[in-house]
Scaffold this motif. Structure first.
Motif, mmCIF file in Angstrom:
data_model
loop_
_atom_site.group_PDB
_atom_site.id
_atom_site.type_symbol
_atom_site.label_atom_id
_atom_site.label_comp_id
_atom_site.label_asym_id
_atom_site.label_seq_id
_atom_site.Cartn_x
_atom_site.Cartn_y
_atom_site.Cartn_z
ATOM 1 N N PRO A 41 0.787 -1.246 0.000
ATOM 2 C CA PRO A 41 0.000 0.000 0.000
ATOM 3 C C PRO A 41 0.818 1.294 0.000
ATOM 4 O O PRO A 41 0.512 2.206 -0.769
ATOM 5 C CB PRO A 41 -0.850 -0.117 1.267
ATOM 6 N N ASP A 42 1.845 1.409 0.834
ATOM 7 C CA ASP A 42 2.629 2.650 0.879
ATOM 8 C C ASP A 42 3.351 2.912 -0.436
ATOM 9 O O ASP A 42 3.396 4.042 -0.926
ATOM 10 C CB ASP A 42 3.645 2.614 2.023
ATOM 11 N N ASP A 43 3.932 1.853 -1.026
ATOM 12 C CA ASP A 43 4.623 1.996 -2.304
ATOM 13 C C ASP A 43 3.641 2.287 -3.433
ATOM 14 O O ASP A 43 3.938 3.046 -4.355
ATOM 15 C CB ASP A 43 5.406 0.722 -2.639
ATOM 16 N N LYS A 44 2.478 1.684 -3.343
ATOM 17 C CA LYS A 44 1.449 1.860 -4.377
ATOM 18 C C LYS A 44 1.065 3.333 -4.514
ATOM 19 O O LYS A 44 0.950 3.847 -5.622
ATOM 20 C CB LYS A 44 0.236 0.999 -4.025
ATOM 21 N N VAL A 45 0.881 4.021 -3.383
ATOM 22 C CA VAL A 45 0.523 5.444 -3.409
ATOM 23 C C VAL A 45 1.609 6.249 -4.125
ATOM 24 O O VAL A 45 1.320 7.131 -4.947
ATOM 25 C CB VAL A 45 0.306 5.973 -1.974
ATOM 26 N N LEU A 46 2.866 5.940 -3.838
ATOM 27 C CA LEU A 46 3.980 6.660 -4.463
ATOM 28 C C LEU A 46 4.030 6.385 -5.963
ATOM 29 O O LEU A 46 4.219 7.303 -6.773
ATOM 30 C CB LEU A 46 5.298 6.251 -3.808
ATOM 31 N N GLU A 84 1.581 5.404 -7.925
ATOM 32 C CA GLU A 84 0.435 6.045 -8.569
ATOM 33 C C GLU A 84 0.695 7.541 -8.745
ATOM 34 O O GLU A 84 0.344 8.123 -9.786
ATOM 35 C CB GLU A 84 -0.832 5.827 -7.742
ATOM 36 N N GLY A 85 1.325 8.166 -7.766
ATOM 37 C CA GLY A 85 1.662 9.581 -7.884
ATOM 38 C C GLY A 85 2.631 9.844 -9.016
ATOM 39 O O GLY A 85 2.430 10.755 -9.820
ATOM 40 N N ASN A 118 6.516 9.625 1.545
ATOM 41 C CA ASN A 118 5.099 9.994 1.474
ATOM 42 C C ASN A 118 4.858 10.834 0.232
ATOM 43 O O ASN A 118 5.710 11.647 -0.147
ATOM 44 C CB ASN A 118 4.680 10.797 2.713
ATOM 45 N N TRP A 119 3.694 10.664 -0.370
ATOM 46 C CA TRP A 119 3.314 11.471 -1.535
ATOM 47 C C TRP A 119 2.495 12.641 -1.016
ATOM 48 O O TRP A 119 1.331 12.494 -0.657
ATOM 49 C CB TRP A 119 2.520 10.647 -2.544
ATOM 50 N N THR A 120 3.112 13.795 -0.949
ATOM 51 C CA THR A 120 2.466 15.012 -0.471
ATOM 52 C C THR A 120 2.384 15.998 -1.630
ATOM 53 O O THR A 120 3.037 15.803 -2.667
ATOM 54 C CB THR A 120 3.291 15.638 0.666
ATOM 55 N N GLU A 158 4.822 15.981 -4.871
ATOM 56 C CA GLU A 158 4.271 15.972 -6.229
ATOM 57 C C GLU A 158 4.816 17.138 -7.055
ATOM 58 O O GLU A 158 5.203 16.964 -8.214
ATOM 59 C CB GLU A 158 2.753 16.026 -6.186
#
Length: 146
Positions: free
Chosen positions: A51-56, A58-59, A128-130, A134
């Motif tokens: 999950p944590d890597d997935k967010v990054l 996707e960003g 973190n994708w902030t 971005e």
């Protein structure tokens, strides 16, 4: 967690990444520069991430689509990457979960036009994708393809 070493000095995770890369190269050879096949492979790779890597991932995928739509999605050692018209990787993400590291890395290959004098960074740790991340990644990708 200790990594299991082989006689060649590669960890189990590294050996698996090498096998994955060989498989990718065979698949990419068959697909050629097919954007749809590359997009499918990248989205499948993202979907399989923790999950944590997935967010990054996707960003990064959204940033590349927005600021560098000419880059072609493809996988690189099983991770999302984006290549130039010659099929050479420009930018990629290395998931933290893949090698059990404490942060993911967004990396740029030598085709990226990030040159800044005699020394410049080509890899960036991301936890973190902030909005700030971005914005910075968007600037880097835009410069990389300029």
């Amino acid at each position: 967690m200790a990594k299991t070493e082989s006689s060649a000095g590669l960890s189990e995770e590294e050996r698996e990444a090498v096998k994955q890369r060989a498989k990718e190269l065979r698949e990419q050879e068959k697909a050629g520069k097919n954007r749809a096949a590359g997009e499918k492979a990248v989205l499948e790779a993202i979907d399989q991430m923790e999950p944590d890597d997935k967010v990054l991932a996707e960003g990064l995928h959204a940033v590349v689509a927005d600021v560098a739509p000419d880059l072609v999605p493809k996988t690189y050692y099983g991770m999302p990457a984006y290549a130039n018209a010659e099929g050479k990787i420009v930018v990629f993400i290395q998931a933290a979960g893949k090698f059990k590291t404490r942060y993911a890395t967004i990396g740029f290959e030598d085709r990226a036009a990030l040159d800044d004098g005699d020394l410049w960074p080509i890899g960036f740790a991301v936890r973190n994708w902030t909005p700030a991340v971005e914005q910075r990644v968007s600037e880097l990708v835009r410069k990389a393809v300029s």
